[in-house]
Design a protein around this motif. Structure first.
Motif, PDB file in Angstrom:
ATOM      1  N   GLY A 540     -25.293  91.130 -73.700  1.00  0.00           N
ATOM      2  CA  GLY A 540     -24.100  91.315 -72.954  1.00  0.00           C
ATOM      3  C   GLY A 540     -24.561  91.251 -71.466  1.00  0.00           C
ATOM      4  N   THR A 541     -25.522  90.599 -71.045  1.00  0.00           N
ATOM      5  CA  THR A 541     -25.878  90.278 -69.584  1.00  0.00           C
ATOM      6  C   THR A 541     -25.807  88.700 -69.148  1.00  0.00           C
ATOM      7  OG1 THR A 541     -28.294  89.937 -70.224  1.00  0.00           O
ATOM      8  CG2 THR A 541     -27.523  92.236 -70.077  1.00  0.00           C
ATOM      9  N   ALA A 542     -25.913  88.668 -67.987  1.00  0.00           N
ATOM     10  CA  ALA A 542     -25.952  87.411 -67.525  1.00  0.00           C
ATOM     11  C   ALA A 542     -26.551  87.259 -66.172  1.00  0.00           C
ATOM     12  CB  ALA A 542     -24.496  86.780 -67.201  1.00  0.00           C
ATOM     13  N   THR A 543     -27.212  86.220 -65.625  1.00  0.00           N
ATOM     14  CA  THR A 543     -27.525  86.047 -64.230  1.00  0.00           C
ATOM     15  C   THR A 543     -27.030  85.043 -63.615  1.00  0.00           C
ATOM     16  OG1 THR A 543     -29.703  86.633 -65.198  1.00  0.00           O
ATOM     17  CG2 THR A 543     -29.863  85.437 -63.235  1.00  0.00           C
ATOM     18  N   ILE A 544     -26.481  85.148 -62.206  1.00  0.00           N
ATOM     19  CA  ILE A 544     -25.855  84.364 -61.169  1.00  0.00           C
ATOM     20  C   ILE A 544     -26.986  84.043 -60.261  1.00  0.00           C
ATOM     21  CG2 ILE A 544     -24.008  83.922 -59.640  1.00  0.00           C
ATOM     22  CD1 ILE A 544     -22.651  86.186 -61.081  1.00  0.00           C
ATOM     23  N   ILE A 545     -27.054  82.513 -60.391  1.00  0.00           N
ATOM     24  CA  ILE A 545     -28.178  82.111 -59.372  1.00  0.00           C
ATOM     25  C   ILE A 545     -27.467  81.345 -58.068  1.00  0.00           C
ATOM     26  CG2 ILE A 545     -29.998  80.638 -59.173  1.00  0.00           C
ATOM     27  CD1 ILE A 545     -30.516  80.838 -62.277  1.00  0.00           C
ATOM     28  N   LYS A 551     -30.362  85.911 -56.715  1.00  0.00           N
ATOM     29  CA  LYS A 551     -30.307  86.032 -57.937  1.00  0.00           C
ATOM     30  C   LYS A 551     -29.224  87.326 -58.263  1.00  0.00           C
ATOM     31  CE  LYS A 551     -33.706  85.955 -60.416  1.00  0.00           C
ATOM     32  NZ  LYS A 551     -34.743  85.893 -61.777  1.00  0.00           N
ATOM     33  N   ILE A 552     -28.293  87.404 -58.908  1.00  0.00           N
ATOM     34  CA  ILE A 552     -27.651  88.636 -59.235  1.00  0.00           C
ATOM     35  C   ILE A 552     -27.357  88.812 -60.802  1.00  0.00           C
ATOM     36  CG2 ILE A 552     -25.279  89.889 -58.948  1.00  0.00           C
ATOM     37  CD1 ILE A 552     -24.420  88.102 -56.929  1.00  0.00           C
ATOM     38  N   ASP A 553     -28.053  89.803 -61.167  1.00  0.00           N
ATOM     39  CA  ASP A 553     -28.148  90.372 -62.746  1.00  0.00           C
ATOM     40  C   ASP A 553     -27.044  91.287 -62.996  1.00  0.00           C
ATOM     41  OD1 ASP A 553     -30.348  89.080 -63.403  1.00  0.00           O
ATOM     42  OD2 ASP A 553     -31.611  90.483 -62.338  1.00  0.00           O
ATOM     43  N   ILE A 554     -26.213  90.672 -63.932  1.00  0.00           N
ATOM     44  CA  ILE A 554     -24.965  91.241 -64.325  1.00  0.00           C
ATOM     45  C   ILE A 554     -25.214  91.769 -65.727  1.00  0.00           C
ATOM     46  CG2 ILE A 554     -22.512  91.161 -64.782  1.00  0.00           C
ATOM     47  CD1 ILE A 554     -23.319  90.718 -61.796  1.00  0.00           C
ATOM     48  N   ALA A 555     -24.896  93.109 -65.826  1.00  0.00           N
ATOM     49  CA  ALA A 555     -25.038  93.675 -67.317  1.00  0.00           C
ATOM     50  C   ALA A 555     -23.788  94.594 -67.620  1.00  0.00           C
ATOM     51  CB  ALA A 555     -26.219  94.580 -67.192  1.00  0.00           C
TER      52      ALA A 555
END
Length: 892
Positions: A540-545, A551-555
């Motif tokens: 349930g996570t994603a990384t925006i580059i 980088k932004i780590d989304i959880a």
């Protein structure tokens, strides 16, 4: 280092003078030598927390102090343990003081001493003379210092200089209402009489479930500073809200004080033509008497008092529940998994859908479950032993509603329901945390004077974010909050970002947690920001580059639990509170909300701020290292990197985990990941020594021989490794290298290739890393043996021995080599030899008549070795060399 300090039992003049001195000496560190007066502690906790970094004397190493700035005292006996600094050679001692001269006074290298009402007066004059700008907040703090020591400019020791300094501070924006709030005044005998009369005439009224005190009094004369009497009554009786209606000399005065957000006394005073703030206000009522004023006040209170609906905000979601026909054994397993002491009992989903069953059947507690199990009743259904007489609340419930059920009805948790569904629960702990957030509800005298925990675990840090972060980062965080609002999600930045912000360190590693679908949120945010999104559906996570490698780590807010010690975690959805509870240490278990309405609000459920102030590394629960033993590496890494201390209890838990041999129960690559991070620290030697002290070497390197424990010889190897890395850094070369490889090779320097291979296999190193370690060790060890056996080293010998080594292998060899000649060889190769090349190339060979083919490589290498040994230096030399060793012949 430069230290700025004052006397023990610090008062407002001492504290304000320290802050003012830091304006003159920005490199100075603020250090309290001992305790502070209660009013000062309250002021710091409620107003200054995290605006200034005050340290304790025990956090300072006296021998490191080269400059000591002492304010508001000249007595070494009042410096506490900091008097040890006075023994330092060549100490620069700077003194600011206003006290009369006494025997044994310190003699400063530089002194500003004059007979005025307060030390702050002297510093205010200097700031004004030097044109140093001060903020309104700083002016208020400085005014507190002057007002306290001069009795609000009324003591006989007050000088014209004190009044001039106070006037300048007032021009700079000092807020006298704040000064009045914290400066205590002794009441006169007449004022004490008025206070007693006010207390006798005080009535308690209830408006919207809130208790409000209204006191009335009629006096024939006008009394100055009657607000001081009102404030004294608030403090004495610990009142949340007080209104005083006082008739004096033919006029009626309304004075309001409030310590809760539900009652804004400033808004109420404006109904009477007055004004003020939410916490303090006043109004003059020229045409009405006390009785009429009382009636109007009640009507105004009915209009303005609106208790805040806080159940939605306070509750923990999702609610962990158990079905009514589950066994007590199953309930016990749930409580253990989620570390809870009570939970709601609900009917089966099928019964609830039919509408024939209530939403909640009851509450079951851990104590009841354990007692029943001890009587061998574990297979009985939960419904037979639950408490069924319970109350529930809606999302709009107020604090008064919650208090009534938990305190008066003694119900340990409250289910929050909406549309026949449990949205969350509120526990006794949740209520306690809420009450602690309100200073008026906390009995401050219970706090130990040496400890200053934050009275507010939920405070706004937007000002700190603006001061410590760049504008683009702040705008990015605001954008994240705005996008979250579009989804009706709560978004938080969590972890190290928050920790470093409170330490006033910039950290742009953005870990975002949302209460909702993190991947859907990441897609929308990535589209808005124009970044690439990498999704990890399983977690349930994603990384925006974003551009510039940001980088932004989304959880998605989640809860992790462990099926058995050292197991990989099982992940379930949860709220931010449960998400923070799964973190490793308290200092990393804070969040800042990013939604526009609450932007900058700090979320601290575990008193993490206090641990950060104490520079302590603590786990969140006693099974933390049992759940995840790799956290031990993290604890050591943070301790050494941040110069913190692993708390005594946490260290005991580490040693227990080591005794349990948890490292041998999991085939988990996370161990190597954490070890790699530790070895990549700026200086890994202290962390390695700490690992050895905690008894971890036998688990990491069970094959090491006894003499490779953390003894003097091994310490020497670590020091040499650090020196070799430092030496290479000073060369300012562009070669990239990984320090962890160098340290690991050094640790295994006396071990066989088989031992190193076993290490790689045990920790499941990626094949690339495994090959690198084994290859570098073998090549470096062979090169060292080869060169050490030679009595004379030629450059060509060095080049041939080292040319297949990477930088990591070369620095490893530099660290462990015993012979100076080998170290010199590494230095020569890294700085010079490896960059050499022959002047002739393949095209030149063809022009000279040589036919292209495999011999070209041999010829060019021979030319290079000859150049390295000084046999050739020009093109003609190299041509002559070829003619001698590779003569042209027919067919060549």
């Amino acid at each position: 280092m430069r230290v700025i300090t004052t006397h023990t039992n610090t008062d407002f003049d001492g504290m304000a003078s320290m802050i003012a001195a830091q304006k003159l000496y920005p490199d100075g560190v603020l250090v309290f030598p001992g305790s502070q007066e209660k009013a000062v502690r309250d002021f710091i906790a409620q107003t200054l927390l995290y605006r200034y970094q005050f340290l304790k004397a025990k956090q300072i190493e006296p021998s490191r102090v080269t400059s000591l700035v002492v304010v508001d005292t000249r007595s070494s006996q009042r410096l506490g343990s900091l008097d040890a600094c006075l023994q330092n050679t060549d100490l620069e001692l700077i003194v600011f003081d206003h006290h009369p001269k006494a025997d044994g006074d310190l003699l400063g290298t530089s002194e500003v001493i004059r007979d005025v009402g307060s030390t702050m007066t002297l510093l205010a004059e200097i700031l004004q003379q030097q044109g140093i700008e001060i903020s309104s907040e700083e002016a208020t703090i400085f005014t507190l210092g002057i007002y306290e020591d001069t009795g609000s400019l009324t003591y006989t020791t007050t000088t014209p200089d004190d009044l001039r300094a106070a006037a300048w501070l007032l021009e700079c924006g000092a807020k006298l209402d704040v000064v009045t709030q914290f400066i205590s005044h002794d009441l006169t005998s007449h004022q004490i009489g008025y206070l007693n009369d006010l207390m006798k005439n005080a009535k308690r009224v209830t408006v919207q479930d809130l208790e409000i005190v209204i006191a009335t009094l009629s006096l024939p004369i006008y009394v100055d500073d009657f607000s001081l009497i009102v404030q004294r009554l608030v403090n004495m009786e610990n009142l949340d809200v007080l209104f005083a209606i006082v008739a004096m000399a033919g006029r009626t005065y309304l004075i309001g004080r409030s310590r809760i957000p539900d009652v804004n006394v400033g808004a109420i005073a404006r109904d009477f033509g007055g004004g003020g703030h939410a916490s303090a206000s006043s109004a003059t009522l020229a045409d009405i008497g006390p009785i009429e004023a009382y009636d109007q006040l009640i009507r105004s209170l009915q209009r303005h008092v609106r208790p805040q609906a806080i159940a939605r905000e306070m509750m923990t979601s999702p609610a962990i529940s158990v079905v009514d026909d589950a066994t007590l054994y199953e309930a016990q397993a749930l409580m253990t998994r989620y570390n809870i002491n009570a939970m709601p009992v609900v009917p089966r989903r099928s019964a609830r859908q039919e509408g024939s069953e209530p939403i909640i059947c009851g509450i079951i507690s851990r104590q009841m479950v354990e007692r029943a199990v001890s009587h061998e009743l574990g297979n009985q259904p939960v419904q037979d032993y639950m408490a069924s007489d319970i109350e529930v609340l809606s999302l709009n419930a107020t604090l008064a509603d919650i208090q009534e059920i938990i305190i008066e009805h003694r119900q340990r948790l409250i289910p929050i329901v909406h549309d026949r569904d449990i949205k969350g629960i509120i526990t006794r702990t949740d209520l306690l945390n809420r009450l602690v957030n309100e200073p008026a509800n906390l009995p401050k005298n219970l706090l130990h004077e040496a400890e200053h925990p934050s009275l507010e675990r939920s405070r706004n840090l937007s000002h700190l974010m603006s001061g410590c972060l760049s504008s683009p980062i702040v705008e990015l965080l605001q954008t994240i909050g705005t996008i979250a609002d579009q989804f009706l999600f709560n978004a938080f930045v969590v972890g190290g970002f928050v920790r470093d912000l409170l330490l006033r360190k910039a950290n742009i590693d953005l870990d975002i947690v949302v209460e909702g679908d993190g991947i859907a949120f990441a897609r929308k945010l990535g589209q808005h920001l124009g970044g690439r999104v990498r999704e990890h559906e399983r977690f349930g996570t994603a990384t925006i580059i974003l551009p510039q490698d940001l980088k932004i780590d989304i959880a998605t807010a989640r809860l992790e639990y462990y099926e058995y010690p050292a197991a990989l975690p099982t992940v379930e959805l949860s709220s931010i509170k449960l998400d923070l509870y799964r973190r490793d240490f308290t200092i990393n278990a804070m969040a800042i909300q990013l939604n526009p309405e609450h932007f900058g609000r700090l979320v601290d459920f575990f008193n993490s701020q206090n641990d950060l102030k104490q520079m302590a590394i603590k786990v969140l629960h006693n099974l933390s290292f049992v759940d995840d033993p790799t956290r031990i590496f993290r604890a050591v890494r943070f301790e050494k990197r941040m110069d913190f201390t692993i708390a005594r209890h946490t260290e005991r838990l580490i040693r227990n985990a080591v005794k349990m041999n948890l490292f041998g129960k999991a085939d988990d690559p996370r161990f190597f990941t954490e070890l790699k991070l530790l070895l990549n620290e700026e200086n890994a030697s202290p962390a390695l020594e700490r690992l050895a002290e905690l008894g971890l070497f036998p688990f990491l390197w069970p094959d090491l021989k006894p003499h490779l424990s953390i003894d003097r010889r091994f310490r020497h190897c670590l020091v040499q490794t650090q020196r070799s890395i430092a030496w290479f850094k000073l060369l300012y070369l562009t070669d990239r290298y990984e320090p962890w490889i160098i340290y690991l090779l050094t640790i295994m320097s006396r071990s066989s290739m088989t031992v190193l291979a076993n290490f790689c296999d045990r920790f499941q190193l990626p094949q690339r890393n495994r090959t690198m370690l084994l290859s570098e060790k073998q090549l470096a060890d062979n090169a060292s043996h080869h060169l050490s056996a030679r009595s004379e080293l030629k450059n060509s010998d060095i080049f041939v021995a080292f040319r297949e080594l990477h930088i990591e292998g070369l620095l490893y060899l530099m660290a462990v080599a015993r012979k100076t000649e080998v170290k010199k060889a590494v230095s020569a190769y890294v700085t010079t030899l490896r960059h050499q090349a022959p002047l002739l190339n393949g095209d030149d060979l063809k022009q000279l008549g040589y036919r292209p083919g495999p011999p070209f490589k041999k010829m060019l290498e021979a030319l290079l070795l000859a150049r390295l040994d000084g046999l050739t230096s020009t093109r003609d030399d190299e041509i002559a060399f070829l003619n001698d060793y590779f003569p042209l012949s027919d067919g060549h």
